[in-house]
Design a protein around this motif. Structure first.
Motif, mmCIF file in Angstrom:
data_model
loop_
_atom_site.group_PDB
_atom_site.id
_atom_site.type_symbol
_atom_site.label_atom_id
_atom_site.label_comp_id
_atom_site.label_asym_id
_atom_site.label_seq_id
_atom_site.Cartn_x
_atom_site.Cartn_y
_atom_site.Cartn_z
ATOM 1 N N ILE A 1 -11.110 -6.151 3.930
ATOM 2 C CA ILE A 1 -9.996 -5.266 3.577
ATOM 3 C C ILE A 1 -9.751 -5.372 2.080
ATOM 4 C CG2 ILE A 1 -7.548 -4.721 3.927
ATOM 5 C CD1 ILE A 1 -7.726 -6.017 6.681
ATOM 6 N N VAL A 2 -9.705 -4.230 1.414
ATOM 7 C CA VAL A 2 -9.475 -4.182 -0.034
ATOM 8 C C VAL A 2 -8.191 -3.420 -0.298
ATOM 9 C CG1 VAL A 2 -10.380 -3.399 -2.254
ATOM 10 C CG2 VAL A 2 -11.952 -4.260 -0.499
ATOM 11 N N ARG A 3 -7.329 -3.963 -1.134
ATOM 12 C CA ARG A 3 -6.090 -3.283 -1.522
ATOM 13 C C ARG A 3 -6.334 -2.517 -2.810
ATOM 14 N NH1 ARG A 3 -1.495 -0.902 -0.290
ATOM 15 N NH2 ARG A 3 0.455 -2.046 -0.530
ATOM 16 N N PHE B 1 -18.435 1.740 9.250
ATOM 17 C CA PHE B 1 -17.318 2.690 9.267
ATOM 18 C C PHE B 1 -16.262 2.208 8.288
ATOM 19 C CE2 PHE B 1 -13.227 3.979 11.521
ATOM 20 C CZ PHE B 1 -13.222 5.263 10.989
ATOM 21 N N THR B 2 -15.889 3.069 7.351
ATOM 22 C CA THR B 2 -14.891 2.722 6.338
ATOM 23 C C THR B 2 -13.758 3.730 6.386
ATOM 24 O OG1 THR B 2 -16.539 1.719 4.867
ATOM 25 C CG2 THR B 2 -14.456 2.373 3.876
ATOM 26 N N THR B 3 -12.540 3.213 6.456
ATOM 27 C CA THR B 3 -11.374 4.089 6.428
ATOM 28 C C THR B 3 -10.344 3.517 5.473
ATOM 29 O OG1 THR B 3 -9.728 5.233 7.804
ATOM 30 C CG2 THR B 3 -10.176 2.947 8.351
ATOM 31 N N PHE B 4 -9.419 4.355 5.031
ATOM 32 C CA PHE B 4 -8.294 3.828 4.272
ATOM 33 C C PHE B 4 -7.010 4.211 4.991
ATOM 34 C CE2 PHE B 4 -8.136 8.115 2.497
ATOM 35 C CZ PHE B 4 -6.772 8.334 2.268
ATOM 36 N N PRO C 1 0.172 6.907 -2.423
ATOM 37 C CA PRO C 1 0.624 5.526 -2.640
ATOM 38 C C PRO C 1 -0.556 4.553 -2.600
ATOM 39 C CG PRO C 1 1.010 6.155 -0.384
ATOM 40 C CD PRO C 1 0.465 7.380 -1.055
ATOM 41 N N PRO C 2 -0.341 3.272 -2.957
ATOM 42 C CA PRO C 2 -1.414 2.280 -2.824
ATOM 43 C C PRO C 2 -1.955 2.259 -1.396
ATOM 44 C CG PRO C 2 0.409 1.372 -4.075
ATOM 45 C CD PRO C 2 0.890 2.690 -3.530
ATOM 46 N N ALA C 3 -3.224 1.903 -1.268
ATOM 47 C CA ALA C 3 -3.886 2.005 0.035
ATOM 48 C C ALA C 3 -4.706 0.765 0.353
ATOM 49 C CB ALA C 3 -4.786 3.241 0.061
ATOM 50 N N TYR C 4 -4.947 0.573 1.655
ATOM 51 C CA TYR C 4 -5.862 -0.457 2.143
ATOM 52 C C TYR C 4 -7.164 0.222 2.555
ATOM 53 C CZ TYR C 4 -1.691 -3.432 2.685
ATOM 54 O OH TYR C 4 -0.544 -4.147 2.475
#
Length: 197
Positions: free
Chosen positions: A166-168, A144-147, A174-177
């Motif tokens: 976790i990737v920034r 499961f992948t979410t931002f 705006p910027p997201a995780y």
């Protein structure tokens, strides 16, 4: 862009962003997907179809791709883009019913689920229902992948999933995780609404 902004203004708690996601975010969201092996991929809250286009272009022709969108306007945009595309199943509905949607397509579990839903702003009861269903839907092996735009709900997500990474993504507005997760060993029914703190 203007259509997206209009929908955000009308329903900020369910849209959760002021602009469509970038191609950089789409790449991060799909990085964990093994397109050569995936039999079933699910997307929640597809919006204008940024992630949908990425997955539809890269998936195998025989892979089933279930795209769930509740917003009327966005669903119509998706229908115009993807209806009739091999393996793409568009559903105008609630991600909280994902297990039913999977069964309708002949699957017990999805290999991958990607989500654009704003868990930070969704009511907790709504998030609980969706995440409980997602636990069941990914099974023991699915991802499961979410931002999210903040990590305010990180501990809440960890009630349901083990976060694998976790990737920034800075190149997004705006910027997201991006959080890649797998289901915890305990069944989802052990997590009650009363435990959501």
């Amino acid at each position: 862009m203007w259509q997206f902004l209009r929908e955000y203004i009308s329903a900020p708690n369910t849209i959760g962003a002021i602009a469509p996601s970038s191609r950089h975010l789409a790449a991060a969201m799909t990085a964990s997907i093994d397109f050569g092996k995936a039999r079933c991929i699910v997307e929640y809250g597809a919006g204008t179809g940024v992630f949908t286009r990425e997955v539809a272009a890269r998936k195998r022709r025989d892979t089933t791709y279930i795209v769930i969108e509740q917003n009327d306007c966005f669903y119509e945009m998706l229908r115009k883009q993807f209806q009739g595309m091999p393996g793409v199943v568009l559903i105008h509905g609630d991600a909280g019913n994902v297990c039913s949607f999977l069964r309708e397509q002949g699957f017990k579990h999805a290999d991958y689920i990607i989500s654009g839903l704003p868990f930070t702003s969704l009511p907790r009861q709504v998030s609980h229902r969706i995440l409980s269903q997602t636990q069941e839907a990914v099974g023991a092996k699915g991802v499961f992948t979410t931002f999210q735009y903040t990590l305010l709900r990180k501990a809440f997500l960890e009630k349901y999933f083990h976060i694998q990474g976790i990737v920034r993504v800075w190149q997004n507005l705006p910027p997201a995780y991006v959080l890649h997760m797998k289901r915890k060993c305990c069944p989802e029914k052990q997590i009650s609404a009363d435990s959501m703190v």
